[in-house]
Write an enzyme that holds these catalytic residues in place. Structure first.
Site, PDB file in Angstrom:
ATOM      1  N   SER A  96     -33.335   6.344 -34.690  1.00  0.00           N
ATOM      2  CA  SER A  96     -33.435   7.072 -34.815  1.00  0.00           C
ATOM      3  C   SER A  96     -32.253   8.444 -34.325  1.00  0.00           C
ATOM      4  O   SER A  96     -32.649   8.510 -32.613  1.00  0.00           O
ATOM      5  CB  SER A  96     -34.979   7.985 -35.450  1.00  0.00           C
ATOM      6  OG  SER A  96     -34.439   9.154 -35.423  1.00  0.00           O
ATOM      7  N   GLU A  97     -31.243   8.874 -34.800  1.00  0.00           N
ATOM      8  CA  GLU A  97     -30.588   9.343 -34.176  1.00  0.00           C
ATOM      9  C   GLU A  97     -30.742  10.953 -32.853  1.00  0.00           C
ATOM     10  O   GLU A  97     -30.676  11.497 -31.747  1.00  0.00           O
ATOM     11  CB  GLU A  97     -29.098  10.235 -34.621  1.00  0.00           C
ATOM     12  CG  GLU A  97     -29.282  10.541 -36.180  1.00  0.00           C
ATOM     13  CD  GLU A  97     -30.019  10.650 -36.820  1.00  0.00           C
ATOM     14  OE1 GLU A  97     -29.957   9.208 -36.973  1.00  0.00           O
ATOM     15  OE2 GLU A  97     -29.322  11.107 -37.890  1.00  0.00           O
ATOM     16  N   ASN A  98     -32.206  11.801 -33.178  1.00  0.00           N
ATOM     17  CA  ASN A  98     -32.658  11.926 -32.381  1.00  0.00           C
ATOM     18  C   ASN A  98     -33.121  11.910 -31.334  1.00  0.00           C
ATOM     19  O   ASN A  98     -33.220  12.478 -30.420  1.00  0.00           O
ATOM     20  CB  ASN A  98     -34.056  13.152 -32.813  1.00  0.00           C
ATOM     21  CG  ASN A  98     -34.840  12.140 -33.374  1.00  0.00           C
ATOM     22  OD1 ASN A  98     -35.013  10.688 -33.993  1.00  0.00           O
ATOM     23  ND2 ASN A  98     -36.181  12.697 -33.296  1.00  0.00           N
ATOM     24  N   SER A 105     -28.367   8.925 -27.612  1.00  0.00           N
ATOM     25  CA  SER A 105     -28.390   8.454 -28.735  1.00  0.00           C
ATOM     26  C   SER A 105     -26.825   8.541 -29.369  1.00  0.00           C
ATOM     27  O   SER A 105     -26.441   7.135 -30.020  1.00  0.00           O
ATOM     28  CB  SER A 105     -29.085   9.261 -29.155  1.00  0.00           C
ATOM     29  OG  SER A 105     -29.505   8.822 -30.688  1.00  0.00           O
TER      30      SER A 105
END
Lengths: 232, 217, 232, 217
Positions: free
Chosen positions: B45-47, B87
Site C-alpha cells: 500500500s503506497e502510503n 514506499s
C-alpha cells in the site's frame, strides 16, 4: 537546548501571514491535529500548504479552508472536500497537483540537502510542463526540485525532549520526510518522554531535524473510510 | 461479459508465488479476494505498508492503520511500515513485481489515462503517475467500452495522460489483451463473447491470433 | 516465497567471476563475515567490490585481497591494510576513491530508483573530474550516478523469513542502503526469526529488497580501535 | 604556543548550547573534553550516530558501537542511530551546526587540503569532502607551520584540495583567525606569541586589527 513547548499555540506563535508550511499526514491519518487547531486560532493568512491531501470539510486542513487561511495547496489528491472545490472553482484558492511519490521525494531531497531529484513520474503528462527532462539508460526522467518550506508541522506517536520521534503504523507516511524538510520543524506527539526513554535503534526521525516539540491533547483521529468485516 | 468480480478473478491468475503487488482502488482491490491458496503474495500500500491484511473485525479499527484508499485495514505476519519516500522508492526501483490499476482509457501503445476528466473537478493523481511510470508489469482492469458503447481501448488516449507506454496487459469485461508493438493482442475471450464482438468494441489496433480460447475459471 | 538459505555458501553460489558486489559495513563493524568467508572458499575472481573500507590484512575484505579475488575496489577509505597497498602500488588492484557521503547516497539512489543525485562533495577536487556540475541557488553540485551492483552482501542483527531486517547500533551504517541497491541482495543475520516476530514499526529494511537470507555463524566481530576508560 | 589540548580548549569556546557538532579525528576529537558544564552539545559521528558518549569502561566495549574513527564508544540519553545516507543527508542539509576538522593546508580564501599527499599512499577522503562541502560553520584545528617552519596558512593550497572556500575559522598553535573576504583576520594571539611572529609564520593574506588580544583560558 530547549525544544519543548507547552502547547501548540506557543509552538506556532511565530508563523506569519504568507508562510509556506508542510503538514504531515495521509488523508486524516497522522495529521498534526493540534497544530492545525492552533493555526485556525491564530488567524494567520495567505498560507501555502504542502500536504498530500487537504482534509475533509470539517477536519484536518479543511478547517483552515473554512477560515480562508490558505492561499495555495500543493498536494497529490484533494477530493472529499466541498469547500475546497468551491474555493478552487471561484478562484479564491490556488492548487498545484503533483504526483504523490514526487511530493514525498521532494521532501526527502530537502532533508538530505539534495537540490533536485529525478523521477519518471509525470513524463509525457501535464506535470512535465516547463520541467527539464533527462534521459538515463534510455528512460526519461523529470528533474524535480527540493521543497523549501518555512515550517513543517508533523505528528508522531512518541517523542523525546531532544526531538527524537517515533511514528506508529501508516501514520508515519509523510511525517518523517516533512520533519526533515522544514526550516523550522514543529512536532506534536501523543506522548512526550525524557531523552533516553526511546531505543536509539528504533527512532525514525533524529532530533537534529526537530526544532520544537510538544505533547498534543485530545486527539480525535477521525477515520475517513471505516471498513470492517463482521465478527463470526 | 465479465463481472467486476470476474475481471479480478482473471487477473489473480497472473499472480505468482512470492510476488509483491500493488492493487489500485476499485476492481484491482478485489484481486486480493482471489489469491490462490498456499501462495504468498505481499500487497503493497503506497502510503507505507508491505503486507496488507484484510479489513479489521468491527471494533478493531485502528485510525493509524489505513491503506492507500484510506480504508481501515490490518497487518499480517511479516508486515512492515515505512515512510512514503521509501514506499515510492521501492516502486521506482522496480521492486514491486505487479501493479494492477483501473483506467478510463488505454491506447494500443500502452499509454494510460486514468486521473482527470476535463470539465470535471480534478481531485489529483495521487500515486498513479508514480506507479505507471515505474512499475515493470502493469495490468489494467477496466470496462471495454463506456455506457454509450464507445471503445476505451484506443489508438490514442483522448483524456489527459497518466503515463506513456507502460501498460503491459488489459483485462476488460470482454477479454484479455497483451500490449505489444503491434497493439492489443487478444489472448482470451470472455465466456460467450465472440471475436467479432471484441473487434467491434475495440478502436485501437487489435491483433487476433488464430486461436483465441475462451477464458476458464 | 522461499528466501531462506541454509548457509553462506548456498546463498552466494551463483556469484560469478567479474561480478560487481556491494559489501556492507564501516571498518570491521557490521561486515558480512559469513558471506566474505564463503566468497573466499568459492574462489570467485575479478570482483569489483563497492565497500566503504577494504578491511584489514587478515579480516574483512582483506581476506579476499590475500587470495587476489578483487580486481577493483570502490571505497572512501582504504587505510590499515598492507596487502592492499602492495597490490595497489604493483598495479594488480584498481581503486576508485569516492567521498563517503557520495558512496552512501549512490547506494540509496539505486534503492530508490533515482538514476542520479546531486552532491556538493568533491566540487573543485579531483573527484569532480569528468563529472557534470550543476549550480542550484548559487552553489555547485556534482551529478553522481546511482550504483549498479549485481549483488549486495549485507549483515543485519535480526531478520525474518520474509527478508525483513533490523540492524544494531552503528553496525547499521551502509547495510540498509546496500540492501536496497543490489540487483540480488543477500542478507546474513545473527538471528533468523519467523515472519511476524519483528515489530512492523521497527524494521529498517523491508523484505521486498532482500532476495536471500541466512543465519550466520561464529561471528568474530573484531574491534579495530579498542578505546576504553579505566573503571574507577 | 598552544599545545594540542589548548587548541581544542580554545575551539570549545565556540560551542553554544544546543549545538550539533561533528568532530574530526585528531585534535578535533579533544574538543569533547572541554564542553562547558551544563551545556548540551550533541556530537554527530558520520558513520551513523547522534549523541556520541565517552569511551566505554574496560570490558564494556561493543563491536557494533564505534565512531567514525572506528573507536569503541558509548551512547548517552537521547542518542539515535541511523544509516550513512541519512547521516550525510543531515550534513548536506546543513543541520550540523559546527564541524571541526584538522588540515594540512588552509588558503586565505577558505580552501582546505587535508586528504592526500602526492607520492604517499592515498588512503582516501572518507567523509571529509562531504563535510567541508556542506557544513555551514567549519573550524580548522591545525599547526601553523610544518616542522621546517613553512607556513600552512597559504595564499593557495599546494596539496590536492578537499573543498573550496569553506573554512570559516582557523585555530592554530599561534592564534585564532576568521576567514573573510580579505583573508585571514587575526582575532587572538596565543599566550606569549607576538603579532610579528604570526605575520612571519603566515604566507596567506593576513589582516591584523588594531587590537589583537591574547587568548584567555
Amino acid at each position: 537546548m530547549q525544544k519543548v513547548y507547552a502547547n501548540a499555540d506557543e509552538a506556532i506563535a511565530d508563523i506569519r501571514d504568507g508562510a509556506t508550511l508542510m503538514l504531515g499526514g495521509f488523508g486524516l491519518c497522522g495529521i498534526p491535529e493540534n497544530g492545525i487547531a492552533a493555526l485556525v486560532r491564530s488567524g494567520v493568512k495567505n498560507l501555502t500548504c504542502i500536504s498530500n491531501n487537504a482534509g475533509v470539510d470539517d477536519f484536518g486542513i479543511g478547517l483552515m479552508l473554512q477560515t480562508k487561511q490558505v492561499k495555495k495547496m500543493i498536494s497529490s489528491y484533494v477530493g472529499e472536500n466541498a469547500e475546497f472545490e468551491r474555493q478552487l472553482l471561484s478562484g479564491e484558492l490556488e492548487v498545484e497537483l503533483i504526483p504523490q511519490g514526487t511530493l514525498a521525494t521532494r521532501c526527502m531531497a530537502a532533508g538530505y540537502g539534495m537540490p533536485a531529484v529525478f523521477t519518471p513520474a509525470g513524463v509525457g503528462t501535464e506535470v512535465a510542463e516547463g520541467k527539464e527532462i533527462r534521459t538515463f539508460n534510455g528512460k526519461d526522467y523529470l528533474m524535480e526540485m527540493a521543497f523549501d518550506a518555512d515550517f513543517a508541522l508533523v505528528k508522531a506517536w512518541k517523542g523525546d525532549t531532544h526531538g527524537n520521534l517515533v511514528f506508529k503504523a501508516t501514520a508515519r507516511n509523510f511525517n518523517p520526510l516533512m520533519a526533515m524538510a522544514g526550516k523550522v520543524t514543529i512536532a506534536e506527539v501523543e506522548e512526550l518522554v525524557p531523552a533516553g526513554s526511546l531505543d536509539p535503534d528504533q527512532i525514525h526521525t533524529p532530533g537534529i531535524y526537530v526544532h520544537r516539540i510538544f505533547e498534543g491533547t485530545n486527539y480525535e483521529k477521525r477515520i475517513e473510510q471505516r471498513t470492517v468485516k463482521p465478527r463470526n | 461479459m465479465l463481472t467486476k468480480e470476474q475481471i479480478a478473478q482473471r487477473i489473480a491468475k497472473e499472480l505468482k508465488d512470492g510476488m509483491y503487488v500493488n492493487l489500485g482502488i476499485g476492481i484491482p482491490t478485489l484481486v486480493a479476494n482471489y489469491i490462490p491458496e498456499g501462495m504468498t503474495i505481499t500487497l503493497q500500500s503506497e502510503n507505507g505498508l508491505l503486507g496488507m491484511g484484510p479489513f479489521p473485525f468491527e471494533g478493531d479499527e485502528d485510525p493509524d492503520l489505513i491503506n492507500a484508499g484510506k480504508q481501515t485495514i490490518t497487518t499480517i505476519p511479516g508486515s512492515v511500515f515505512f515512510d512514503s519516500a521509501m514506499s515510492f522508492g521501492m516502486i521506482r526501483a522496480g521492486k514491486v513485481d505487479l501493479t494492477v490499476l483501473g483506467a478510463m482509457e488505454v491506447a494500443d501503445n500502452g499509454d494510460i489515462a486514468n486521473w482527470k476528466i476535463p470539465g470535471k473537478m480534478v481531485k489529483g493523481m495521487g500515486g498513479a503517475m508514480d506507479l505507471v511510470a515505474s512499475a515493470k508489469n502493469i495490468i489494467v482492469a477496466m470496462q471495454h467500452t463506456s455506457r454509450d458503447g464507445t471503445s476505451k481501448l484506443l489508438k490514442a488516449c483522448t483524456l489527459p495522460i497518466t503515463g506513456l507506454q507502460c501498460v503491459t496487459k488489459v483485462v476488460s469485461n470482454l477479454g484479455v489483451f497483451d500490449i505489444q508493438a503491434e497493439g492489443f493482442v487478444l489472448r482470451e475471450r470472455a465466456p460467450g463473447i465472440s471475436v467479432n464482438e471484441i473487434v467491434a468494441a475495440t478502436d485501437g489496433r487489435l491483433v487476433v491470433p488464430n486461436e483465441v480460447p475462451e477464458m476458464q475459471f
